[in-house]
Design a protein around this motif. Sequence first.
Motif, mmCIF file in Angstrom:
data_model
loop_
_atom_site.group_PDB
_atom_site.id
_atom_site.type_symbol
_atom_site.label_atom_id
_atom_site.label_comp_id
_atom_site.label_asym_id
_atom_site.label_seq_id
_atom_site.Cartn_x
_atom_site.Cartn_y
_atom_site.Cartn_z
ATOM 1 N N VAL A 93 53.849 42.265 15.441
ATOM 2 C CA VAL A 93 53.300 42.717 16.808
ATOM 3 C C VAL A 93 53.109 41.404 17.598
ATOM 4 O O VAL A 93 53.398 41.607 18.777
ATOM 5 C CB VAL A 93 51.674 43.144 16.588
ATOM 6 C CG1 VAL A 93 51.135 43.718 17.675
ATOM 7 C CG2 VAL A 93 52.039 44.624 15.427
ATOM 8 N N GLY A 94 52.934 40.268 17.033
ATOM 9 C CA GLY A 94 52.594 39.298 17.626
ATOM 10 C C GLY A 94 53.998 38.977 18.586
ATOM 11 O O GLY A 94 54.134 38.672 19.760
ATOM 12 N N ALA A 95 55.252 38.837 17.828
ATOM 13 C CA ALA A 95 56.390 38.652 18.392
ATOM 14 C C ALA A 95 56.746 39.745 19.281
ATOM 15 O O ALA A 95 57.321 39.289 20.360
ATOM 16 C CB ALA A 95 57.579 38.673 17.448
ATOM 17 N N ALA A 96 56.481 41.022 19.166
ATOM 18 C CA ALA A 96 56.698 41.879 20.184
ATOM 19 C C ALA A 96 55.861 41.771 21.458
ATOM 20 O O ALA A 96 56.559 42.023 22.842
ATOM 21 C CB ALA A 96 56.242 43.413 19.689
ATOM 22 N N ALA A 97 54.528 41.389 21.278
ATOM 23 C CA ALA A 97 53.742 40.930 22.332
ATOM 24 C C ALA A 97 54.317 39.748 23.376
ATOM 25 O O ALA A 97 54.547 39.459 24.587
ATOM 26 C CB ALA A 97 52.512 40.488 22.153
ATOM 27 N N MET A 98 55.200 38.695 22.561
ATOM 28 C CA MET A 98 55.859 37.582 23.193
ATOM 29 C C MET A 98 56.879 38.065 23.957
ATOM 30 O O MET A 98 57.084 37.762 25.344
ATOM 31 C CB MET A 98 56.070 36.645 22.329
ATOM 32 C CG MET A 98 54.924 35.795 21.759
ATOM 33 S SD MET A 98 54.147 34.718 22.963
ATOM 34 C CE MET A 98 54.958 33.312 23.287
ATOM 35 N N VAL A 99 57.723 38.945 23.330
ATOM 36 C CA VAL A 99 58.920 39.696 24.061
ATOM 37 C C VAL A 99 58.484 40.287 25.320
ATOM 38 O O VAL A 99 58.967 40.373 26.238
ATOM 39 C CB VAL A 99 59.745 40.535 23.012
ATOM 40 C CG1 VAL A 99 60.683 41.030 23.992
ATOM 41 C CG2 VAL A 99 60.290 39.533 21.942
ATOM 42 N N TYR A 100 57.315 41.101 25.342
ATOM 43 C CA TYR A 100 56.763 41.873 26.375
ATOM 44 C C TYR A 100 56.662 41.041 27.543
ATOM 45 O O TYR A 100 56.957 41.327 28.577
ATOM 46 C CB TYR A 100 55.497 42.893 25.827
ATOM 47 C CG TYR A 100 55.161 43.623 26.906
ATOM 48 C CD1 TYR A 100 55.492 44.420 27.737
ATOM 49 C CD2 TYR A 100 53.600 43.440 27.195
ATOM 50 C CE1 TYR A 100 54.861 45.146 28.792
ATOM 51 C CE2 TYR A 100 52.776 43.995 28.112
ATOM 52 C CZ TYR A 100 53.677 44.946 28.847
ATOM 53 O OH TYR A 100 52.926 45.643 30.059
ATOM 54 N N MET A 101 55.573 40.078 27.090
ATOM 55 C CA MET A 101 55.195 39.130 28.069
ATOM 56 C C MET A 101 56.513 38.399 28.946
ATOM 57 O O MET A 101 56.476 38.019 30.081
ATOM 58 C CB MET A 101 54.234 37.949 27.738
ATOM 59 C CG MET A 101 52.831 38.554 27.521
ATOM 60 S SD MET A 101 51.691 37.439 26.925
ATOM 61 C CE MET A 101 52.151 36.888 25.412
ATOM 62 N N ALA A 102 57.386 38.130 28.198
ATOM 63 C CA ALA A 102 58.469 37.167 28.688
ATOM 64 C C ALA A 102 59.244 38.396 29.486
ATOM 65 O O ALA A 102 59.884 37.847 30.581
ATOM 66 C CB ALA A 102 59.233 36.621 27.287
ATOM 67 N N GLY A 119 52.534 44.404 34.157
ATOM 68 C CA GLY A 119 53.326 44.954 32.946
ATOM 69 C C GLY A 119 53.084 46.491 32.890
ATOM 70 O O GLY A 119 52.237 46.898 33.864
ATOM 71 N N THR A 120 53.630 47.123 31.847
ATOM 72 C CA THR A 120 53.253 48.565 31.780
ATOM 73 C C THR A 120 51.855 48.725 31.115
ATOM 74 O O THR A 120 51.327 48.221 30.243
ATOM 75 C CB THR A 120 54.041 49.086 30.889
ATOM 76 O OG1 THR A 120 55.592 48.810 31.197
ATOM 77 C CG2 THR A 120 54.031 50.598 30.375
ATOM 78 N N PRO A 121 51.046 49.548 31.851
ATOM 79 C CA PRO A 121 49.486 49.612 31.568
ATOM 80 C C PRO A 121 49.385 50.036 29.912
ATOM 81 O O PRO A 121 48.336 49.674 29.560
ATOM 82 C CB PRO A 121 48.884 50.521 32.793
ATOM 83 C CG PRO A 121 49.766 50.406 33.875
ATOM 84 C CD PRO A 121 51.209 50.041 33.350
ATOM 85 N N VAL A 122 50.106 50.983 29.637
ATOM 86 C CA VAL A 122 49.853 51.887 28.437
ATOM 87 C C VAL A 122 50.028 50.809 27.602
ATOM 88 O O VAL A 122 49.469 50.474 26.327
ATOM 89 C CB VAL A 122 50.732 53.068 28.355
ATOM 90 C CG1 VAL A 122 50.565 53.401 26.891
ATOM 91 C CG2 VAL A 122 50.188 53.969 29.383
ATOM 92 N N LEU A 123 51.147 50.146 27.464
ATOM 93 C CA LEU A 123 51.591 48.942 26.405
ATOM 94 C C LEU A 123 50.788 47.768 26.282
ATOM 95 O O LEU A 123 50.145 47.050 25.565
ATOM 96 C CB LEU A 123 53.046 48.616 26.773
ATOM 97 C CG LEU A 123 53.609 47.492 25.601
ATOM 98 C CD1 LEU A 123 53.540 48.101 24.362
ATOM 99 C CD2 LEU A 123 55.274 47.407 26.051
ATOM 100 N N ALA A 126 47.595 49.058 24.614
ATOM 101 C CA ALA A 126 47.829 49.075 23.382
ATOM 102 C C ALA A 126 47.788 47.825 22.455
ATOM 103 O O ALA A 126 47.185 47.415 21.644
ATOM 104 C CB ALA A 126 49.141 49.936 22.866
ATOM 105 N N LEU A 127 48.303 46.751 23.277
ATOM 106 C CA LEU A 127 48.481 45.455 22.845
ATOM 107 C C LEU A 127 46.983 44.738 22.843
ATOM 108 O O LEU A 127 46.504 43.942 21.883
ATOM 109 C CB LEU A 127 49.260 44.269 23.559
ATOM 110 C CG LEU A 127 50.842 44.842 23.129
ATOM 111 C CD1 LEU A 127 51.700 43.956 24.188
ATOM 112 C CD2 LEU A 127 51.323 44.526 21.741
#
Length: 202
Positions: A93-102, A119-123, A126-127
């Motif tokens: 989940v942490g790696a996915a959050a970093m990918v999302y922010m990048a 970013g996407t409000p839903v995502l 959720a994070l």
Amino acid sequence: MHGPASSGWLLVALCAATGAYCLLRMRSSVEEQRSAAGGEALMGFGMAAMAVPAAVFTPPTWVWPGYAVVFGAAGLRALWAARSGRHHLHHLVGAAAMVYMAVVMAGSPAHAHAHGASGTPVLTGALLLYFTGYVLLTGVRLIPVVAVAGSGAGPSAPVPLPGQGPGADGPAAAAGWGDRPELARACRLSMAIGMLAMLLPL
């Protein structure tokens, strides 16, 4: 993602210190501990670099796709490692959050770096919910357990600290402070708080 310079530098210091401690944990004799510490060190230093105030350094546009690739690979590694332990799912989940922010930063680097990304409000929500829950749960787990007076047959004995009591000279004591689970948990708690601080402006 970047707020006032003072709070940005505090976040940089928190994440860098956490990453440095995780590097020390990589000297553990336990392979599982070394593997987890390596991923957490990468996360800590990656977050520290991402949190540097924009007034000090604005990275070139190719940095964000590089972040996405590096943490995407870290996420795949965490997914593979999750077969042997569920705690690797938190790394995923942490790696996915970093990918999302990048990805958000890559989509609008100038706007994102200067005023906060969109970013996407839903995502994002959720994070934020996940990391808020993780911070609260981990914080509760770090509270020391106090023995209840009069709960036993005789006078209540003091609760031994980690590494004390019977078997204190065994493998647990030999592991050293770098292998203490409460310190590793505090390390993950610090990174989760840092992740919340970085996700809030999205």
